[in-house]
Structure formats: C-alpha cells, structure tokens
Design a protein around this motif. Structure first.
Motif, short mmCIF file in Angstrom:
data_model
loop_
_atom_site.label_atom_id
_atom_site.label_comp_id
_atom_site.label_asym_id
_atom_site.label_seq_id
_atom_site.Cartn_x
_atom_site.Cartn_y
_atom_site.Cartn_z
N THR A 108 15.27 9.16 0.98
CA THR A 108 14.41 10.09 0.25
C THR A 108 15.26 11.08 -0.54
O THR A 108 16.46 11.23 -0.28
N GLU A 227 7.11 6.42 6.51
CA GLU A 227 6.68 7.47 5.59
C GLU A 227 5.95 8.59 6.34
O GLU A 227 6.11 9.77 6.03
N HIS A 228 5.17 8.22 7.34
CA HIS A 228 4.47 9.23 8.13
C HIS A 228 5.47 10.11 8.87
O HIS A 228 5.27 11.32 9.01
N ALA A 231 6.95 12.64 6.60
CA ALA A 231 5.96 13.63 6.15
C ALA A 231 5.96 14.84 7.07
O ALA A 231 5.76 15.98 6.62
N HIS A 232 6.19 14.62 8.37
CA HIS A 232 6.24 15.75 9.30
C HIS A 232 7.44 16.65 9.01
O HIS A 232 7.35 17.87 9.12
N LYS A 234 8.71 17.17 6.12
CA LYS A 234 8.45 17.93 4.90
C LYS A 234 7.41 19.02 5.09
O LYS A 234 7.10 19.76 4.15
N ASN A 235 6.85 19.14 6.30
CA ASN A 235 5.98 20.29 6.59
C ASN A 235 6.77 21.59 6.57
O ASN A 235 6.18 22.67 6.48
N THR A 240 10.67 22.27 0.06
CA THR A 240 9.95 22.11 -1.21
C THR A 240 10.91 22.18 -2.38
O THR A 240 10.82 21.40 -3.33
#
Length: 266
Positions: A108, A227-228, A231-232, A234-235, A240
């Motif tokens: 990523t 991917e899931h 995603a955690h 990126k919380n 960002t």
C-alpha cells in the motif's frame, strides 16, 4: 484565556493502560520517573494525536505543556511501541504453529506532506510531489495483520520490496504459502515447489479462458480479507497524510500495527 473542549477517544482502556505501563517501565529502566504529567495522561494525549491527528500545539494548549513536550512524548512512545512489532520469521512460525497454511500479502501507499524548509517559497513546496512511502504487509487468512515491513519509497516495486525482506525464504522456512495479487507476479521463481500463488494475467496475444477467469475470481475472494485488515490500520488518522519525515514512517507504522492488534484483540 484558552477555550478547551472534550473529545471522545474511541479506544479501549486496555490500550491506554498498555501504553501507560510501557512508559512506566521505560522510565524505570532509565531511572527517570518524573514527567510533567502522569503516565496515563501522557498515553491518552499521544493516542489522541495518533488516532485523531490532533495538532501538537492544540494538545499542548489543552494540557498546559509545550508543543515540543508533546512531540517528545509522541516520538518516545512510538519508539517503544515499534520495538514490540514482531519479526517476520517469528510471525510466520507462529501462524504455522496455530495450524495455518497460507498468509495474504499486499502492499500500500501512504500519502505524505513534505516538511517545510526555511527559505523555500510556498509555491515550490506545492509543485514538489511529496514522497509516498510504500510497504508490504502480511495478514492471516482472516485478515488479521501479523507483520508489516519497513517503509520504502512509493516507486519501489512490490517484488523488489518482498525480495529485500526475503519473504519467500521465510515462507519456505515456516512451511507456509502465500496468496498475492498480480503485482507480485514473478516473485516465486521455483516452478517445481511454488509457495506463492498469483492470478493469471491476460496479454494482447492471449486472452484468459473462462476457467482461468474463474480461478482469478476465486483467488480475489480469498485475498479480500487482506484489505479489511489494513482498513483497521488506516483508522489512525495520522496516516491520512503523514507530516513527519518519510524516513521515520517505519517506526510510526509499526507502532500503529501494535496498537491496532491490541484493539483487535478485545
């Protein structure tokens, strides 16, 4: 007079206590038990910076300390957390001991904001494309992150990063396989004993058959949890747009990896 407001921090008490205990142990080891605020309060402040990407100056004003102090606490705890991230060989052997057979690999990009340098016009900073650290990460079959690599320039190819980390040899040593996307096509150069499963790629001269397309869809479905899992991670809103030196991104990502797994283990 400054106005101060409260903000909910969506993290467990377990995570705050873990970070506070980590700080207390560190202070004891260096024989420096004094800080301007208690360890639990410092842990909460640092978690707010990481989770909500709160500005250091704002956190400093709300806690009667300087922004430099907040920065020092943040960097100190990031270093302590990053040291807790597992090594690749140990992470894979742990999966094998639990009866796992494959892991999921993906890479990523993390957007960054270039640091301001004194004397440079703002127009030049806007025209300079910011570096984008990239890194591969591994999850188990359910999408739970088990390892994260060092951050590298975004131009680094997935295969190059995987080879630098010797992922292939570590997989063979642990007796595990891996499911990857087409970005890793060519990583496994042993046709007699492959451990990396990639999809099939169509070319101008050769189209995929119906069965090959079905195989690609099945592989994509099996890889969906990776991917899931990310995603955690990126919380943590500090990801960002990184405002730190990209060279320091590795420590931050590994620290967030540890915190994410703490939250996921609730």
């Amino acid at each position: 007079m400054s106005l101060v407001y409260q903000c909910r921090l969506p993290l467990s008490t377990r995570t705050v206590n873990y970070l506070a205990d980590l700080l207390r142990g560190h202070l004891k080891s260096i024989r420096s038990r004094w800080r301007a605020l208690p360890a639990g309060r410092i842990a909460t402040i640092v978690l707010a910076v990481l989770r909500h990407d709160q500005r250091l100056a704002d956190m400093a004003g709300g806690n009667d300390v300087s922004a430099t102090t907040i920065r020092r606490w943040r960097d100190e705890l990031i270093t302590l957390l990053a040291a807790k991230a597992p090594r690749l060989d140990r992470a894979l052997k742990k999966i094998a001991r639990r009866g796992g057979e494959v892991v999921l690999i993906d890479g990523t990009l993390i957007p960054t904001q270039p640091p301001h340098r004194d004397g440079e016009p703002a127009e030049l900073l806007r025209q300079t494309p910011p570096p984008r650290p990239a890194h591969p990460r591994l999850t188990d079959e359910r999408g739970r992150m088990i390892w994260i690599s060092a951050a590298r320039p975004g131009r680094t190819h997935d295969i190059t990063a995987a080879r630098r980390d010797r992922i292939l040899s570590h997989l063979r040593a642990a007796g595990l396989g891996a499911l990857v996307d087409l970005g890793f096509l060519g990583l496994d150069d042993d046709p007699d004993d492959p451990v990396v499963v990639t999809g099939l790629k169509a070319t101008r001269a050769r189209k995929l058959t119906t069965s090959e397309k079905e195989a690609n869809r099945a592989l994509a479905a099996a890889r969906a949890p990776v991917e899931h899992g990310f995603a955690h991670l990126k919380n943590w809103r500090i990801l960002t747009k990184l405002r730190t030196d990209p060279a320091r991104a590795t420590g931050l990502l590994r620290a967030l990896f540890v915190l994410t797994n703490l939250e996921g283990a609730r």
